[in-house]
Design a protein around this motif. Structure first.
Motif, PDB file in Angstrom:
ATOM      1  N   GLN A 354      19.177 101.940  23.548  1.00 45.82           N
ATOM      2  CA  GLN A 354      18.492 103.006  24.229  1.00 45.82           C
ATOM      3  C   GLN A 354      17.237 102.480  24.830  1.00 45.82           C
ATOM      4  O   GLN A 354      16.918 101.556  24.696  1.00 45.82           O
ATOM      5  CB  GLN A 354      17.680 103.878  23.116  1.00 45.82           C
ATOM      6  CG  GLN A 354      18.969 104.600  22.336  1.00 45.82           C
ATOM      7  CD  GLN A 354      19.641 104.058  21.294  1.00 45.82           C
ATOM      8  OE1 GLN A 354      18.724 103.101  20.709  1.00 45.82           O
ATOM      9  NE2 GLN A 354      20.983 103.963  21.214  1.00 45.82           N
ATOM     10  N   THR A 355      17.296 103.141  26.046  1.00 45.54           N
ATOM     11  CA  THR A 355      16.059 102.754  27.053  1.00 45.54           C
ATOM     12  C   THR A 355      15.101 103.899  26.496  1.00 45.54           C
ATOM     13  O   THR A 355      15.421 105.163  26.500  1.00 45.54           O
ATOM     14  CB  THR A 355      16.276 102.819  28.515  1.00 45.54           C
ATOM     15  OG1 THR A 355      17.271 101.563  28.853  1.00 45.54           O
ATOM     16  CG2 THR A 355      15.250 102.952  29.298  1.00 45.54           C
ATOM     17  N   THR A 356      13.826 103.547  26.603  1.00 43.38           N
ATOM     18  CA  THR A 356      12.797 104.532  26.386  1.00 43.38           C
ATOM     19  C   THR A 356      12.022 104.851  27.545  1.00 43.38           C
ATOM     20  O   THR A 356      11.367 103.964  28.150  1.00 43.38           O
ATOM     21  CB  THR A 356      11.755 104.082  25.322  1.00 43.38           C
ATOM     22  OG1 THR A 356      12.623 103.637  24.146  1.00 43.38           O
ATOM     23  CG2 THR A 356      10.740 104.983  24.866  1.00 43.38           C
ATOM     24  N   ILE A 367      17.306 107.216  25.297  1.00 45.84           N
ATOM     25  CA  ILE A 367      18.545 107.687  25.875  1.00 45.84           C
ATOM     26  C   ILE A 367      19.529 106.397  25.870  1.00 45.84           C
ATOM     27  O   ILE A 367      19.222 105.056  26.124  1.00 45.84           O
ATOM     28  CB  ILE A 367      18.524 108.075  27.237  1.00 45.84           C
ATOM     29  CG1 ILE A 367      17.822 109.304  27.609  1.00 45.84           C
ATOM     30  CG2 ILE A 367      19.924 108.327  27.910  1.00 45.84           C
ATOM     31  CD1 ILE A 367      17.592 109.710  28.986  1.00 45.84           C
ATOM     32  N   THR A 368      20.697 106.571  24.960  1.00 49.29           N
ATOM     33  CA  THR A 368      21.579 105.535  25.071  1.00 49.29           C
ATOM     34  C   THR A 368      22.265 105.114  26.363  1.00 49.29           C
ATOM     35  O   THR A 368      23.115 106.056  26.727  1.00 49.29           O
ATOM     36  CB  THR A 368      22.770 105.876  23.935  1.00 49.29           C
ATOM     37  OG1 THR A 368      22.273 106.055  22.763  1.00 49.29           O
ATOM     38  CG2 THR A 368      23.723 104.890  23.990  1.00 49.29           C
ATOM     39  N   LYS A 432       4.445 101.519   5.699  1.00 48.14           N
ATOM     40  CA  LYS A 432       4.726 101.569   7.234  1.00 48.14           C
ATOM     41  C   LYS A 432       5.431 102.833   7.354  1.00 48.14           C
ATOM     42  O   LYS A 432       6.350 103.245   6.648  1.00 48.14           O
ATOM     43  CB  LYS A 432       5.471 100.295   7.736  1.00 48.14           C
ATOM     44  CG  LYS A 432       4.574  99.123   7.741  1.00 48.14           C
ATOM     45  CD  LYS A 432       5.457  97.976   8.495  1.00 48.14           C
ATOM     46  CE  LYS A 432       6.774  97.572   7.747  1.00 48.14           C
ATOM     47  NZ  LYS A 432       7.507  96.349   8.595  1.00 48.14           N
ATOM     48  N   GLN A 433       5.085 103.480   8.463  1.00 51.18           N
ATOM     49  CA  GLN A 433       5.973 104.505   8.841  1.00 51.18           C
ATOM     50  C   GLN A 433       7.530 104.355   9.030  1.00 51.18           C
ATOM     51  O   GLN A 433       7.357 103.239   9.721  1.00 51.18           O
ATOM     52  CB  GLN A 433       5.356 105.467  10.128  1.00 51.18           C
ATOM     53  CG  GLN A 433       5.353 104.339  11.371  1.00 51.18           C
ATOM     54  CD  GLN A 433       4.632 105.495  12.725  1.00 51.18           C
ATOM     55  OE1 GLN A 433       4.698 106.822  12.677  1.00 51.18           O
ATOM     56  NE2 GLN A 433       4.183 104.763  13.405  1.00 51.18           N
ATOM     57  N   PRO A 434       8.325 105.307   8.813  1.00 48.84           N
ATOM     58  CA  PRO A 434       9.869 104.726   9.150  1.00 48.84           C
ATOM     59  C   PRO A 434      10.122 104.245  10.508  1.00 48.84           C
ATOM     60  O   PRO A 434       9.701 104.861  11.532  1.00 48.84           O
ATOM     61  CB  PRO A 434      10.634 106.215   8.780  1.00 48.84           C
ATOM     62  CG  PRO A 434       9.733 106.877   7.857  1.00 48.84           C
ATOM     63  CD  PRO A 434       8.009 106.631   8.340  1.00 48.84           C
ATOM     64  N   SER A 435      10.872 103.218  10.609  1.00 45.74           N
ATOM     65  CA  SER A 435      11.003 102.590  11.652  1.00 45.74           C
ATOM     66  C   SER A 435      12.348 103.249  12.617  1.00 45.74           C
ATOM     67  O   SER A 435      13.209 103.917  11.872  1.00 45.74           O
ATOM     68  CB  SER A 435      11.725 101.201  11.923  1.00 45.74           C
ATOM     69  OG  SER A 435      11.866 100.591  12.879  1.00 45.74           O
ATOM     70  N   LEU A 436      12.061 103.436  13.876  1.00 45.00           N
ATOM     71  CA  LEU A 436      13.050 104.198  14.504  1.00 45.00           C
ATOM     72  C   LEU A 436      14.517 103.328  14.647  1.00 45.00           C
ATOM     73  O   LEU A 436      15.703 104.011  15.276  1.00 45.00           O
ATOM     74  CB  LEU A 436      12.856 104.811  15.910  1.00 45.00           C
ATOM     75  CG  LEU A 436      11.708 105.828  15.945  1.00 45.00           C
ATOM     76  CD1 LEU A 436      11.094 106.341  17.213  1.00 45.00           C
ATOM     77  CD2 LEU A 436      12.403 107.178  15.134  1.00 45.00           C
ATOM     78  N   GLY A 437      14.339 101.963  14.448  1.00 49.70           N
ATOM     79  CA  GLY A 437      15.442 101.008  14.522  1.00 49.70           C
ATOM     80  C   GLY A 437      15.752 100.889  16.105  1.00 49.70           C
ATOM     81  O   GLY A 437      15.031 101.200  17.020  1.00 49.70           O
ATOM     82  N   GLY A 438      17.052 100.647  15.974  1.00 56.59           N
ATOM     83  CA  GLY A 438      17.813 100.615  17.422  1.00 56.59           C
ATOM     84  C   GLY A 438      17.722  99.326  18.192  1.00 56.59           C
ATOM     85  O   GLY A 438      16.967  98.437  17.530  1.00 56.59           O
ATOM     86  N   ALA A 439      18.149  99.422  19.383  1.00 54.35           N
ATOM     87  CA  ALA A 439      17.947  98.418  20.300  1.00 54.35           C
ATOM     88  C   ALA A 439      17.229  98.598  21.406  1.00 54.35           C
ATOM     89  O   ALA A 439      17.980  99.457  22.254  1.00 54.35           O
ATOM     90  CB  ALA A 439      19.341  97.505  20.418  1.00 54.35           C
ATOM     91  N   PHE A 440      15.963  98.687  21.611  1.00 49.22           N
ATOM     92  CA  PHE A 440      15.326  99.349  22.699  1.00 49.22           C
ATOM     93  C   PHE A 440      14.901  98.582  23.903  1.00 49.22           C
ATOM     94  O   PHE A 440      14.577  97.301  23.744  1.00 49.22           O
ATOM     95  CB  PHE A 440      13.965  99.915  22.012  1.00 49.22           C
ATOM     96  CG  PHE A 440      14.324 101.030  20.912  1.00 49.22           C
ATOM     97  CD1 PHE A 440      14.687 102.223  21.380  1.00 49.22           C
ATOM     98  CD2 PHE A 440      13.727 100.636  19.743  1.00 49.22           C
ATOM     99  CE1 PHE A 440      14.832 103.339  20.480  1.00 49.22           C
ATOM    100  CE2 PHE A 440      14.332 101.479  18.679  1.00 49.22           C
ATOM    101  CZ  PHE A 440      14.555 102.861  19.181  1.00 49.22           C
ATOM    102  N   ARG A 441      14.691  99.243  24.918  1.00 46.45           N
ATOM    103  CA  ARG A 441      14.063  98.623  26.194  1.00 46.45           C
ATOM    104  C   ARG A 441      12.906  99.710  26.536  1.00 46.45           C
ATOM    105  O   ARG A 441      13.195 100.837  26.349  1.00 46.45           O
ATOM    106  CB  ARG A 441      15.141  98.429  27.142  1.00 46.45           C
ATOM    107  CG  ARG A 441      16.078  97.379  27.147  1.00 46.45           C
ATOM    108  CD  ARG A 441      17.181  97.256  28.141  1.00 46.45           C
ATOM    109  NE  ARG A 441      16.266  96.911  29.130  1.00 46.45           N
ATOM    110  CZ  ARG A 441      16.939  96.919  30.695  1.00 46.45           C
ATOM    111  NH1 ARG A 441      17.846  97.949  30.650  1.00 46.45           N
ATOM    112  NH2 ARG A 441      16.066  96.362  31.369  1.00 46.45           N
TER     113      ARG A 441
END
Length: 455
Positions: A354-356, A367-368, A432-441
């Motif tokens: 996803q790009t943030t 958005i993926t 720690k607050q739950p991570s959103l995970g993913g592969a982000f940019r």
């Protein structure tokens, strides 16, 4: 396009995001330039709404284009707009929650905490015990020992009344920590009981941990973050510093990626490069748009740079079903690019990213728009990465260490199940607050792809 990597990842700047205003302004200019002898009065173009901005982004960047026909161009609920899409990783974070989400995506910070991780041992009268103490946090500064068990917090005894109530012990502890700034812990460790006083603060948690179990070094990578206890280089900096400090070591080591949900692409790619001498690390393609708002697709293969401290050493990677996204990019790179064996169980199978985007109203659009392939061009999306050695019903950490020892012929004896510390038997608890995970940019400016081009 093939690009060489530099040595240090840098962060993107959201100010470089192409603005939807430029696109709408171009339309207005085209109308004005089309006039002949004189300018006719025209109606002013209304400013884009939060809905129209997100609709515009989705139609130009969302990876699965066949779904775009389901979107209503004239709707008014941004949440419902995203709900029309099948991809669960594409989502909208409203302005009221965007700061919290941004902290989760970009940093490992734990706000208002003492800086520890825990596990519950139901076999003890006081079952809440300390698994890790974060360096530079309040607990570390107070001298709280790792592996100690907490008897009291602010005079509240943390005692197990029944086997069914063991989870309530942590809930009680968590509640006291949440509503009090000054914390006093009574901890029993190695036969001694000591009281520790501390004041909560914002703690930058490490994401790379190094432990030794029965003579085997275990490198645990919990996430891939831009800002961690290493505030300059994040997870990459933590791993690089460790590898640089052990450059001359010849001991086989286990890299534990179990439960790693992912993180920033620049981090996991740069960290994989530390082990790979040459060749591709990862290939990714994505859907984006040019300065005029026209969608197009782009692809890049990231090449390794030689000379890093992890190259040519003996490692084994340990993964499980919850090793996902950026953790899979990292695992595939180590396996195919550096010949490092993988053990455990098949990974999650998230070969998309996803790009943030920061939206007009201050929300976040995740958005993926990215697809990833392994160094050899293989897709693992919805399939996962299969290990070289499937551990089956064997305790994962035991399995990983035994495989490492058999593979590289270490002199130490094969590990017995009884020797494995709590990591195989008990769930580790973090505040720690739950991570959103993913592969982000951070954004999708084509010039911000790799470490040496400001990604």
């Amino acid at each position: 396009m093939r690009t060489k990597l530099g040595n240090t990842p840098t962060r993107t700047d959201a100010k470089n995001i192409p603005s939807v205003f430029c696109f709408f302004a171009g339309l207005i200019s085209a109308i004005l330039c089309g006039c002949s002898d004189f300018l006719q009065p025209v109606e002013s173009t209304p400013a884009p709404t939060e809905y129209s901005y997100n609709y515009w982004l989705l139609t130009r960047t969302y990876l699965f284009e066949d779904e775009l026909k389901n979107l209503d161009e004239d709707g008014d609920s941004t949440q419902l707009l995203y709900a029309e899409l099948e991809d669960p990783f594409t989502r909208y974070v409203p302005p009221s929650k965007s700061e919290s989400a941004s902290i989760s995506i970009n940093t490992s910070i734990v706000q208002g905490d003492v800086g520890m991780e825990y596990f519950l041992n139901p076999g003890l009268e006081h079952p809440l015990c300390i698994y890790r103490v974060y360096p530079e946090g309040p607990a570390s500064n107070a001298g709280v020992p790792r592996y100690g068990c907490i008897l009291k917090v602010n005079d509240v005894e943390l005692k197990e009344e029944s086997a069914e109530a063991v989870r309530m012990v942590y809930s009680t502890y968590d509640s006291v920590l949440t509503y009090n700034k000054l914390i006093t812990l009574v901890v029993e460790y190695d036969g001694d009981t000591v009281s520790y006083e501390m004041e909560k603060g914002d703690v930058y948690a490490p994401t790379v941990f190094v432990d030794t179990l029965e003579g085997t070094t275990i490198i645990t990578i919990s996430e891939f973050k831009q800002t961690t206890i290493d505030k300059a280089a994040g997870s990459f900096g933590e791993l690089k510093n460790y590898l640089d400090s052990t450059r001359n070591s010849r001991e086989p080591r286990l890299i534990d990626l179990r439960g790693n949900p992912g993180g920033h692409v620049t981090q996991c790619v740069a960290m994989a490069d530390l082990f790979i001498k040459e060749g591709p690390i990862s290939t990714r393609s994505w859907r984006t748009f040019d300065a005029n708002g026209k969608p197009f697709k782009k692809s890049v293969s990231v090449e390794a740079t030689p000379g890093d401290a992890g190259e040519g050493h003996q490692f084994v990677a340990l993964v499980n079903r919850n090793s996902a996204s950026c953790a899979e990019i990292f695992t595939a790179a180590l396996a195919e690019g550096a010949g490092i064996p993988v053990v455990g169980s098949s990974t999650y199978g998230k070969g998309i990213g996803q790009t943030t985007w920061k939206t007009m109203a201050g929300g976040l659009a995740l958005i993926t728009n990215l697809e990833f392939l392994t160094p050899k061009g293989n897709s693992y999306h919805k399939k996962g990465i299969a290990p070289d050695k499937d551990c089956g019903s064997e305790a994962p950490l035991t399995c990983g260490i035994n495989y490492l020892r058999n593979k590289y012929g270490t002199k130490t004896s094969v590990l017995k199940k009884s020797a494995v510390f709590k990591a195989d038997d008990f769930q580790i608890i973090s505040r720690k607050q739950p991570s959103l995970g993913g592969a982000f940019r951070e954004n999708d400016d084509p010039k911000l792809d790799l470490r040496d081009t400001n990604n």
